[in-house]
Scaffold this active site. Structure first.
Site, short mmCIF file in Angstrom:
data_model
loop_
_atom_site.label_atom_id
_atom_site.label_comp_id
_atom_site.label_asym_id
_atom_site.label_seq_id
_atom_site.Cartn_x
_atom_site.Cartn_y
_atom_site.Cartn_z
N HIS A 1 44.79 42.54 44.27
CA HIS A 1 45.84 41.90 44.99
C HIS A 1 45.10 40.92 46.03
O HIS A 1 43.99 40.98 46.23
CB HIS A 1 46.62 42.87 45.56
CG HIS A 1 46.01 44.17 46.52
ND1 HIS A 1 45.22 43.71 47.44
CD2 HIS A 1 45.69 45.22 46.32
CE1 HIS A 1 44.54 44.85 48.16
NE2 HIS A 1 45.24 45.86 47.37
P1 TYD Z 1 47.10 50.26 47.08
O1 TYD Z 1 47.31 48.85 47.74
O2 TYD Z 1 47.48 50.18 45.68
O3 TYD Z 1 45.43 50.59 47.34
P2 TYD Z 1 44.27 49.47 46.84
O4 TYD Z 1 44.02 48.44 47.91
O5 TYD Z 1 43.14 50.26 46.91
O6 TYD Z 1 44.84 48.98 45.49
O7 TYD Z 1 47.48 51.43 48.02
C1 TYD Z 1 47.45 52.75 47.31
C2 TYD Z 1 48.76 53.68 48.30
O8 TYD Z 1 48.64 53.45 49.65
C3 TYD Z 1 50.13 52.81 48.13
O9 TYD Z 1 51.16 53.69 47.94
C4 TYD Z 1 50.46 52.23 49.37
C5 TYD Z 1 49.50 53.10 50.48
N1 TYD Z 1 49.03 52.62 51.39
C6 TYD Z 1 49.25 52.66 52.88
O10 TYD Z 1 50.35 53.39 52.87
N2 TYD Z 1 48.74 52.08 53.77
C7 TYD Z 1 47.68 51.15 53.67
O11 TYD Z 1 47.15 50.86 54.62
C8 TYD Z 1 47.13 50.98 52.37
C9 TYD Z 1 46.14 49.90 52.09
C10 TYD Z 1 47.89 51.25 51.19
#
Ligand code: TYD
Length: 135
Positions: free
Chosen positions: A50
């Site tokens: 992302h």
């Molecule tokens: P995600 O953005 O998919 O993680 P990555 O960057 O590793 O791909 O986030 C995974 C899950 O965690 C999603 O349900 C959103 C939650 N999340 C939060 O609640 N707070 C945060 O700061 C982050 C980065 C994710």
């Protein structure tokens, strides 16, 4: 600078080691959020994938290792994070993918923004469209 490796100073003595982050000194933003990714499942896991319209990040692998693919819209790079003395700064609007996590990896991430799903761009074509519009 859209991304940059930052060498950290470790304060070590006979008791062990300590690294700190201070806004404006070795962290290029005021920190509002910290999260860490750990217990990743298997060798083929890809995290991230992302870009963020507002969030900047500082990534540090505080245990183990992982690789980070970085795409700024004009340049693609790939870095190995395998020690806690090196941080990777990522500006907003950088596409990132973290992969090849070692079984014991702990990736700590600092950010200048609170979590807000609406500022995440999770579709690569949408990212390319927005980044070319921003230039
Ligand atoms: P995600 O953005 O998919 O993680 P990555 O960057 O590793 O791909 O986030 C995974 C899950 O965690 C999603 O349900 C959103 C939650 N999340 C939060 O609640 N707070 C945060 O700061 C982050 C980065 C994710």
């Amino acid at each position: 600078m859209k991304y940059q490796l930052i060498s950290l100073v470790s304060h070590g003595d006979e008791r062990g080691s300590l690294i700190s982050f201070e806004a404006g000194i070795n962290c290029p933003f005021d920190v509002k959020r910290c999260f860490y990714i750990y217990d990743t499942k298997g060798g083929n896991v890809i995290r991230g994938a992302h870009a963020n319209r507002r969030s900047k990040f500082l990534l540090v692998v505080i245990n183990g290792s992982c690789r980070v693919k970085i795409d700024t819209g004009t340049k693609i790079d790939d870095v190995l994070l395998n020690n806690p003395m090196t941080a990777l700064y990522l500006d907003k609007m950088v596409w990132k993918e973290m992969y090849e996590f070692s079984h014991n990896a702990v990736l700590m991430v600092l950010s200048n923004e609170l979590y807000d799903e609406t500022e995440y761009i999770r579709n690569y074509e949408e990212y390319k469209k927005e980044i070319s519009g921003n230039r």
